[in-house]
Design an enzyme around this catalytic site. Structure first.
Site, mmCIF file in Angstrom:
data_model
loop_
_atom_site.group_PDB
_atom_site.id
_atom_site.type_symbol
_atom_site.label_atom_id
_atom_site.label_comp_id
_atom_site.label_asym_id
_atom_site.label_seq_id
_atom_site.Cartn_x
_atom_site.Cartn_y
_atom_site.Cartn_z
ATOM 1 C CB CYS A 48 -12.830 -15.582 -1.382
ATOM 2 S SG CYS A 48 -14.449 -15.195 -0.737
ATOM 3 C CE LYS A 51 -9.080 -17.705 1.226
ATOM 4 N NZ LYS A 51 -10.096 -17.980 2.210
ATOM 5 C CE1 TYR A 180 -12.565 -18.375 5.575
ATOM 6 C CE2 TYR A 180 -14.131 -18.642 7.362
ATOM 7 C CZ TYR A 180 -13.746 -18.015 6.202
ATOM 8 O OH TYR A 180 -14.528 -17.032 5.652
ATOM 9 C CG HIS A 439 -2.834 -45.512 -10.264
ATOM 10 N ND1 HIS A 439 -2.662 -45.485 -8.899
ATOM 11 C CD2 HIS A 439 -1.683 -45.982 -10.800
ATOM 12 C CE1 HIS A 439 -1.449 -45.938 -8.613
ATOM 13 N NE2 HIS A 439 -0.828 -46.243 -9.743
ATOM 14 C CD GLU A 444 -4.926 -44.225 -6.931
ATOM 15 O OE1 GLU A 444 -5.296 -45.285 -7.436
ATOM 16 O OE2 GLU A 444 -3.828 -43.682 -7.163
HETATM 17 C C1 LIG Z 1 -10.420 -12.975 5.019
HETATM 18 C C2 LIG Z 1 -11.662 -13.626 4.479
HETATM 19 C C3 LIG Z 1 -11.555 -14.739 3.681
HETATM 20 C C4 LIG Z 1 -12.688 -15.356 3.179
HETATM 21 N N1 LIG Z 1 -12.534 -16.471 2.410
HETATM 22 C C5 LIG Z 1 -13.623 -17.086 1.899
HETATM 23 C C6 LIG Z 1 -13.466 -18.220 1.057
HETATM 24 O O1 LIG Z 1 -12.364 -18.688 0.800
HETATM 25 N N2 LIG Z 1 -14.592 -18.786 0.542
HETATM 26 C C7 LIG Z 1 -15.844 -18.288 0.813
HETATM 27 O O2 LIG Z 1 -16.825 -18.830 0.307
HETATM 28 N N3 LIG Z 1 -16.017 -17.216 1.632
HETATM 29 C C8 LIG Z 1 -14.932 -16.610 2.166
HETATM 30 N N4 LIG Z 1 -15.091 -15.502 2.961
HETATM 31 C C9 LIG Z 1 -16.467 -15.056 3.295
HETATM 32 C C10 LIG Z 1 -17.076 -14.233 2.148
HETATM 33 O O3 LIG Z 1 -16.240 -13.153 1.851
HETATM 34 C C11 LIG Z 1 -18.455 -13.753 2.567
HETATM 35 O O4 LIG Z 1 -19.241 -14.851 2.958
HETATM 36 C C12 LIG Z 1 -19.174 -13.021 1.425
HETATM 37 O O5 LIG Z 1 -18.421 -11.938 0.971
HETATM 38 C C13 LIG Z 1 -20.544 -12.563 1.906
HETATM 39 O O6 LIG Z 1 -21.191 -11.842 0.883
HETATM 40 P P1 LIG Z 1 -22.291 -10.760 1.250
HETATM 41 O O7 LIG Z 1 -22.884 -10.337 -0.062
HETATM 42 O O8 LIG Z 1 -23.190 -11.275 2.291
HETATM 43 O O9 LIG Z 1 -21.502 -9.535 1.910
HETATM 44 P P2 LIG Z 1 -20.184 -8.777 1.515
HETATM 45 O O10 LIG Z 1 -19.461 -9.429 0.403
HETATM 46 O O11 LIG Z 1 -19.459 -8.542 2.781
HETATM 47 O O12 LIG Z 1 -20.721 -7.402 0.925
HETATM 48 C C14 LIG Z 1 -21.354 -6.458 1.741
HETATM 49 C C15 LIG Z 1 -21.120 -5.077 1.124
HETATM 50 O O13 LIG Z 1 -22.026 -4.159 1.711
HETATM 51 C C16 LIG Z 1 -21.373 -2.920 1.863
HETATM 52 N N5 LIG Z 1 -22.129 -2.185 2.882
HETATM 53 C C17 LIG Z 1 -22.285 -2.504 4.199
HETATM 54 N N6 LIG Z 1 -23.149 -1.652 4.790
HETATM 55 C C18 LIG Z 1 -23.551 -0.785 3.827
HETATM 56 C C19 LIG Z 1 -24.455 0.335 3.807
HETATM 57 N N7 LIG Z 1 -25.152 0.685 4.906
HETATM 58 N N8 LIG Z 1 -24.616 1.024 2.654
HETATM 59 C C20 LIG Z 1 -23.937 0.667 1.527
HETATM 60 N N9 LIG Z 1 -23.078 -0.377 1.486
HETATM 61 C C21 LIG Z 1 -22.898 -1.099 2.617
HETATM 62 C C22 LIG Z 1 -19.966 -3.302 2.272
HETATM 63 O O14 LIG Z 1 -19.042 -2.254 2.006
HETATM 64 C C23 LIG Z 1 -19.728 -4.529 1.398
HETATM 65 O O15 LIG Z 1 -19.116 -4.186 0.173
HETATM 66 C C24 LIG Z 1 -13.977 -14.844 3.484
HETATM 67 C C25 LIG Z 1 -14.099 -13.699 4.279
HETATM 68 C C26 LIG Z 1 -12.958 -13.103 4.774
HETATM 69 C C27 LIG Z 1 -13.107 -11.877 5.634
#
Ligand SMILES: Cc1cc2nc3c(=O)[nH]c(=O)nc-3n(C[C@H](O)[C@H](O)[C@H](O)COP(=O)(O)OP(=O)(O)OC[C@H]3O[C@@H](n4cnc5c(N)ncnc54)[C@H](O)[C@@H]3O)c2cc1C
Length: 462
Positions: A48, A51, A180, A439, A444
């Site tokens: 996010c 981007k 998206y 407005h 609006e």
């Molecule tokens: C290009 C892009 C643009 C996006 N734009 C938007 C947006 O505009 N708005 C929006 O709401 N969402 C957006 N998203 C989606 C959003 O980034 C995710 O929904 C969100 O980050 C999910 O959070 P999470 O905590 O589930 O996982 P993540 O944020 O993915 O975090 C998971 C973490 O776990 C770590 N990890 C994985 N496995 C292990 C392990 N075994 N041991 C230790 N660490 C580990 C990873 O390194 C990572 O840091 C976008 C995603 C992408 C790829």
């Protein structure tokens, strides 16, 4: 001696994991959180935030072009990709440090290591092969780009992860995908000056969005010179030095300097040791199967965010992480309400949407009224830009409740965040009408559309 080393072990320092760790620590739990890459996770490091910074940067092209109609003479502008990347990296490093500091301030302990599950109460850290026992384990490992079925030359294809770190801005780029992420990067690269071709296998981009939105966005992107080819896929990518030839299923080929796929993301469940504890996968989506409280099939293990593949959005992961901590450590059960989640596509033009599409509403309700308008925004009257805004309300004709709101145009996401409150509160069309217009704004129109543009009434079966 305590029965377990910690009360909570969180795997993954992203949006959901960080929130859960901080809130649980705030309730007095002893918390450790493992992150194998960078604190902040996908959203902060390669989703996010970077981007949106790219979107903002690329949008200046439109501002510079539009300025002339308002009397500005702008000398020929030039753009420097390395400056953008360096400044973006600086901001992301600042955010990563802030995430780290906030977790530490909460009392949770961070370990920089990959973590795998040994059994229902044990984690192994791969960094030093240390084992830690925990009363509860929270899986918040997110997701990763999925390149789909392997095709010849797939090794030349980049994902959004690499797009944030390219050494040069490609003169031409082919992007496969119609969701998206694909469209946001199409707008980003086009804005910075690349020649962009989007390839999508379906009949139109933005599957799952309202049909009018899909048609409108495509037309607007094409007006900006982005080529969108639908009904075909990439079958092969050949490399010749720094150039690539992308072969399509329709027999044609395209030369470019980069080929990017954004065709979906899969939940990060592999090599996590799920089988060691018997954590079940949801066969419908490949994510970890959870109940309304994000509890997995194993009572000591929970999962939140993208790894559950429910609604892959940052605010959803955060809300699920918070609800988990409240439920397990805060002594109050909290279920996340997944209805009416507002979402945006930061394409150019932008999309903001909340609630049901027209198609969904017509499938669920017997009487659906549509209020729709498409108009030239005030700025375009002077800039001369060939662009139109789309606004659409989907209304339950029986109760007058606004079921959905769909906007394409400048600030669509900002407007939608506010409209989402009304939709969540079950506002009626009469409530919208009773609200005095602000407005002159584009928004609006949402309170001034008096007459339905379409009315769908399903006759009761005889
Ligand atoms: C290009 C892009 C643009 C996006 N734009 C938007 C947006 O505009 N708005 C929006 O709401 N969402 C957006 N998203 C989606 C959003 O980034 C995710 O929904 C969100 O980050 C999910 O959070 P999470 O905590 O589930 O996982 P993540 O944020 O993915 O975090 C998971 C973490 O776990 C770590 N990890 C994985 N496995 C292990 C392990 N075994 N041991 C230790 N660490 C580990 C990873 O390194 C990572 O840091 C976008 C995603 C992408 C790829």
């Amino acid at each position: 001696m305590a029965e377990f080393d910690v009360d909570l072990f969180v795997i993954g320092g992203g949006s959901g994991g960080v929130r859960a760790a901080r809130i649980a620590a705030g309730y007095g739990a002893r918390v450790t959180i493992a992150e194998e890459y960078r604190m902040g996770g996908t959203c902060v490091i390669r989703g996010c935030v970077p981007k949106k910074l790219f979107v903002i940067g690329s949008h200046f092209r439109h501002e510079l072009e539009d300025a002339a109609g308002f009397g500005w003479t702008v000398p020929p502008a030039s753009f420097d990709w390395p400056t953008l990347i360096a400044n973006k990296d600086k901001e992301i490093a600042r955010l990563e440090a802030a995430y780290t500091a906030n977790v530490e301030k909460s009392g949770a302990q961070i370990v920089k290591s990959r973590a795998v599950i040994e059994d229902k109460h044990t984690i192994r850290l791969l960094e030093n092969d240390r084992k830690i026992t925990a009363r509860y384990i929270l899986i918040a490992t997110g997701g990763a780009p999925n390149h789909g079925a392997s095709i010849p030359g797939i090794e030349h294809v980049i994902s959004s992860n690499e797009a944030f770190h390219l050494a040069r801005l490609p003169k031409r780029i082919v992007i496969q995908g119609g969701g998206y992420i694909a469209l946001e990067f199409a707008g980003i690269f086009a804005g910075f000056g690349s020649d962009v071709t989007v390839i999508y296998r379906g009949d139109n981009i933005l599957r799952g969005f309202d049909e009018d939105v899909r048609v409108h966005v495509r037309a607007e992107m094409e007006k900006q010179g982005i080529t969108i080819l639908t009904g075909c896929t990439v079958s092969k990518v050949d490399r010749h030095g720094d150039e690539f030839t992308t072969h399509l299923s329709n027999g044609s080929s395209i030369a470019s300097e980069q080929v990017m796929f954004a065709i979906g993301r899969h939940p990060a469940v592999a090599n996590l040791g799920l089988e060691n504890a018997g954590v079940a996968i949801n066969p419908a989506n490949g994510g970890i199967a959870v109940d309304h409280f994000s509890r997995s099939s194993v009572d000591s293990i929970y999962a939140i965010g993208d790894v559950t593949h429910r609604f892959n959005l940052t605010p959803v992961a955060i809300r699920e992480g918070h609800a988990f901590a409240d439920t397990v450590f805060g002594k109050r059960e909290v279920k996340v309400d997944h209805a009416n989640i507002p979402t945006a596509v930061f394409s150019q033009p932008e999309v903001g949407t909340v609630g049901l599409t027209e198609t969904e509403a017509r499938a669920q309700f017997s009487h659906v009224d549509i209020y729709k308008t498409s108009f030239r925004p005030i700025k375009a009257t002077m800039s001369g830009r060939d662009t139109r805004v789309l606004m659409k309300l989907v209304v339950d004709g029986s109760t007058d409740r606004v079921l959905g709101c769909h906007i394409v145009g400048d600030a669509a996401a900002e407007i939608t965040q506010a409209v989402a409150i009304a939709v969540k509160m079950k506002a009626t069309k009469a409530d919208f009408d009773a609200t005095i217009a602000l407005h002159p704004t584009a928004a609006e129109e949402l309170v001034t559309m008096r007459t339905p543009t379409a009315r769908h009434v399903r006759q009761a079966a005889e």
